[in-house]
Design a protein around this motif. Structure first.
Motif, mmCIF file in Angstrom:
data_model
loop_
_atom_site.group_PDB
_atom_site.id
_atom_site.type_symbol
_atom_site.label_atom_id
_atom_site.label_comp_id
_atom_site.label_asym_id
_atom_site.label_seq_id
_atom_site.Cartn_x
_atom_site.Cartn_y
_atom_site.Cartn_z
ATOM 1 N N TYR A 218 0.824 -1.205 0.000
ATOM 2 C CA TYR A 218 0.000 0.000 0.000
ATOM 3 C C TYR A 218 0.859 1.257 0.000
ATOM 4 C CZ TYR A 218 -4.808 -1.673 0.570
ATOM 5 O OH TYR A 218 -6.050 -2.210 0.349
ATOM 6 N N THR A 233 1.292 -3.648 3.790
ATOM 7 C CA THR A 233 0.787 -4.483 2.704
ATOM 8 C C THR A 233 -0.646 -4.915 2.982
ATOM 9 O OG1 THR A 233 1.508 -6.608 3.653
ATOM 10 C CG2 THR A 233 3.112 -5.382 2.339
ATOM 11 N N ASP A 234 -1.297 -5.324 1.921
ATOM 12 C CA ASP A 234 -2.671 -5.829 1.963
ATOM 13 C C ASP A 234 -2.621 -7.276 1.521
ATOM 14 O OD1 ASP A 234 -5.227 -6.625 1.293
ATOM 15 O OD2 ASP A 234 -5.776 -4.769 0.298
ATOM 16 N N ARG A 239 -4.026 -6.421 7.046
ATOM 17 C CA ARG A 239 -3.012 -5.423 6.738
ATOM 18 C C ARG A 239 -1.791 -5.750 7.581
ATOM 19 N NH1 ARG A 239 -6.683 -5.176 3.882
ATOM 20 N NH2 ARG A 239 -7.987 -3.399 3.313
ATOM 21 N N TYR A 322 -7.236 4.750 7.430
ATOM 22 C CA TYR A 322 -8.218 3.890 6.770
ATOM 23 C C TYR A 322 -9.416 3.707 7.702
ATOM 24 C CZ TYR A 322 -4.278 2.839 3.756
ATOM 25 O OH TYR A 322 -3.213 2.955 2.894
ATOM 26 N N ASN A 328 -9.852 3.447 2.397
ATOM 27 C CA ASN A 328 -9.432 4.836 2.462
ATOM 28 C C ASN A 328 -10.621 5.653 2.919
ATOM 29 O OD1 ASN A 328 -6.760 5.465 1.939
ATOM 30 N ND2 ASN A 328 -6.992 5.050 -0.252
ATOM 31 N N ASN A 607 -4.373 -7.374 -6.976
ATOM 32 C CA ASN A 607 -5.432 -6.543 -6.406
ATOM 33 C C ASN A 607 -6.254 -7.393 -5.454
ATOM 34 O OD1 ASN A 607 -7.386 -4.702 -5.843
ATOM 35 N ND2 ASN A 607 -8.257 -4.619 -7.889
ATOM 36 N N TRP A 609 -8.723 -6.024 -3.314
ATOM 37 C CA TRP A 609 -9.842 -5.284 -2.736
ATOM 38 C C TRP A 609 -11.138 -6.078 -2.735
ATOM 39 C CZ3 TRP A 609 -14.472 -4.143 -4.978
ATOM 40 C CH2 TRP A 609 -14.564 -4.266 -6.368
#
Length: 710
Positions: A218, A233-234, A239, A322, A328, A607, A609
């Motif tokens: 991130y 990192t994600d 996290r 966050y 975010n 990704n 998310w």
């Protein structure tokens, strides 16, 4: 002498502000109909970057006259030269100018970064006429006068993307060096280098962390010497904070938390090695001891894992970071001194843009140093407040300044102002305009958003933005306009869709319903798997609030939105059909079966998310999934629709496939429901072409006149 210089400069700026405020206040309630073209065409792109010593101002410009002219080629969307970018270097002492790149094909610039007071790096711009050659992906260095141009490195193509570098700081100890990220070794993970800006020779400082293939970095934080301190990192819905040890040259896991749980994330480094963090407070064993719902600012010692005093918290809004440790949340920008790495200020989105200052304590030290260096320095607070005094009814953001905060460029903006850029010199007391975004839009005719609050039926406070039309109408025509996302925050800046609606006589409410970010963990988590349920109730309750307070007539209400907002519009049509006279569904989700099918498996090494989306929105796994999807999918409840629906979509939509719109149209035709169809062949998730935008406004204007006003 220097103190009197400061006072004189500030006085001159305040004197200037008197006339500015008078001009801004005049004719503030004027109304005239704005041509739809003015909402549709793009303004030129300008950006400004001041050299660290404040001697030069780099201006990146679009080589096109800044006028409103709709490009008629839908395939191109905008004029080709709108995408081009030139570079002009201004010597601020005499305002002399030198055009280094005029922005024409083969003479454009794709990126810009200062390397020292008189040297910068850039990437040539790739043009369709010459093709995307490798030379267009080279990074060069050049002096401000155009001399000593040298190739620094060439971007390389790899299986996982481009390999190149980004400057993350200058080196105040060595003028010929800058610190750069370079992902040459591993495309997804950058290593840290010193780069000689004259020879292009890199020297490795540290390797990036060897994270798992499923992790995504991130952000990274570095110290004044260019060494990495921490990265976040994600991985899935977790996290991870890693820290770097200079001596052992090793990375180690420092902290790990789960999305929607208490957390903390770094904002900036302090000189003594401690961190400024956003989130909640923990003890040395990792147990939360101050579980505030809203992210607060703390001082944290990573060596001892101790939190000291809480610096600041807001009762309503997250202070950066966050929301819930997941999304975010409150938009935040940090102003960092490029030479020292010191955090000057932090701006977050509260009820209005709110700035916290961190360099005030250095003022006395700076003043003492001034006696020796004969330099005048301003703290960030002095700079911001003196500039803000010129525009008391708008918001001001410093976009670039020199190391002493004495000169630079600031932006003036508001919901009725897409952005005006000014040059300032506090020593000389100078302020003058450089550039206006969309100068064809009359700021006095556009409307300003008002912050409002109302209670949802379960007692939750919902914050929203109300825009009232200046047009005199026989009825209170009203449109509720939920934002997309849905896990984002509504903004208070310029919004062309809202301005179009208010200019045509409609009051507009944009609520931050539950699930929106920036209002703390509870407000965000309450939206988990509540599409069409309590999230939709928040919108209905916003309509009831508007009716009770005289902003809406109960039989003149429309719901409109894009993406998730388009889903919410359709959910309103099928779940509360008696509430709405018309519906505008723009690139909206209609079939939840399609959206949530295999949703959790869509995460990739590039990704992650979607794992958050599975937590927030749901998926098709588990015994209750079919029931949940059936309950919330508008496509399965079309028989309830009473209001006419405008279905607007792009055939190239890769986020919400056009099949959502087509299946909805088919079902409405089958059941004899009233609808209008608007499809753009070259557009995707949102309309980017000027002509497509214009046609979208034209279709909406006719639709609203026909179904909301008649």
């Amino acid at each position: 002498m220097k103190n009197s210089t400061k006072k004189l400069s500030l006085f001159m700026l305040v004197m200037f502000s008197c006339s500015t405020a008078f001009i801004n206040a005049s004719n503030s309630q004027s109304y005239k109909e704005i041509p739809l073209e003015h909402f549709s065409c793009y303004s030129n792109f300008y950006s400004f970057s001041m050299s660290p010593d404040g001697e030069y101002l780099a201006v990146l410009t679009t080589p096109k006259k800044n006028e409103c002219d709709i490009h008629t080629n839908k395939m191109e969307r905008v004029e080709k030269n709108f995408r081009y970018q030139g570079l002009t270097m201004i010597k601020v002492s005499d305002m002399s100018r030198k055009v280094l790149f005029d922005g024409s094909p083969g003479n454009g610039i794709g990126s810009f970064s200062w390397l020292s007071n008189e040297r910068f790096s850039f990437m040539p711009q790739a043009f369709e006429e010459v093709g995307r050659s490798m030379s267009a992906l080279q990074v060069f260095a050049m002096n401000v006068d155009g001399s000593r141009k040298r190739s620094l490195l060439e971007y390389q193509f790899g299986a996982e993307g481009l390999r190149g570098f980004d400057v993350y700081n200058t080196n105040p100890e060595v003028d010929e060096e800058v610190f750069v990220y370079w992902n040459k070794r591993r495309s997804r993970v950058s290593d840290y280098y010193k780069l000689n800006i004259n020879t292009g020779v890199p020297r490795l400082i540290a390797r990036g962390p060897d994270i798992a293939d499923t992790e995504v970095i991130y952000f990274s934080v570095e110290d004044d010497d260019g060494y990495p301190v921490t990265v976040m990192t994600d991985v899935g819905i977790e996290r991870v904070l890693y820290t770097y040890d200079k001596n052992s040259k090793k990375w180690s896991e420092h902290n790990r938390y789960t999305c929607q749980q208490p957390h903390f994330t770094p904002v900036s480094l302090l000189k003594d090695g401690r961190w400024l963090v956003s989130g909640q407070k923990f003890d040395t064993n990792g147990n939360v001891i101050e579980d505030l719902d809203k992210n607060a600012l703390y001082i944290y010692n990573p060596k001892t894992r101790e939190f000291s005093e809480k610096l600041f918290s807001d009762d309503v809004y997250d202070i950066g970071g966050y929301t819930g440790g997941c999304r975010n949340g409150t938009p935040m920008s940090a102003n960092v001194n490029r030479e020292t790495g010191q955090l000057r200020s932090l701006t977050y989105a509260g009820a209005e843009p709110t700035t916290l200052y961190f360099d005030d304590s250095a003022n006395e030290i700076n003043d003492e140093a001034d006696e020796e260096t004969d330099e005048v320095k301003f703290s960030t607070r002095q700079l911001k407040e003196s500039i803000q005094s010129l525009f008391p009814d708008d918001w001001v953001a410093i976009t670039t300044s020199d190391g002493n905060n004495t000169k630079g460029v600031f932006r003036v903006y508001n919901s009725n102002n897409p952005g005006d850029y000014y040059y300032f010199d506090l020593i000389k007391g100078q302020v003058f305009m450089l550039y206006q975004n969309s100068p064809w839009l009359d700021r006095n005719v556009l409307t300003k958003k008002k912050l409002i609050k109302y209670k949802a039926r379960d007692g939750l406070t919902i914050t929203g933005y109300l825009s009232l039309s200046k047009k005199k109408t026989d009825k209170n025509y009203f449109i509720i306009l939920p934002h997309g996302g849905p896990n984002v925050k509504e903004g208070f800046g310029y919004d062309g869709w809202t301005q179009f609606l208010t200019n045509r006589g409609y009051n507009v409410l944009q609520p931050d319903y539950r699930g929106s970010t920036g209002y703390g963990r509870n407000h965000y988590v309450l939206g988990n798997r509540q599409w069409g349920k309590t999230m939709q109730d928040d919108l209905s309750d916003g309509v009831y609030w508007a009716i009770e307070n005289g902003y809406a007539d109960e039989d003149r209400v429309c719901i409109a939105g894009g993406s998730y907002g388009g889903y919410a519009a359709m959910a309103g049509a099928v779940f509360t059909p008696e509430l709405y006279r018309c519906v505008i569904n723009f690139v909206g989700v209609a079939d939840m079966r399609d959206l949530l099918k295999g949703f959790g498996s869509k995460s990739s090494r590039f990704n992650s998310w979607e794992d958050e989306g599975r937590l927030e929105w749901g998926d098709d796994k588990g015994p209750e999934s079919d029931k949940y999807i059936s309950e919330i999918s508008p496509l399965l409840h079309v028989e309830n629709i009473q209001a006419p629906v405008l279905i607007s979509h792009g055939t190239n939509d890769n986020v919400v496939p056009v099949e959502h719109a087509r299946r909805l149209r088919s079902e409405m035709e089958k059941l004899g429901k009233t609808y209008e169809w608007h499809m753009q062949a070259y557009e995707g998730h949102g309309f980017g072409g000027e002509l497509a935008r214009l046609e979208h406004y034209q279709v909406q204007e006719k639709f609203l006149k026909k179904y909301l006003e008649n």
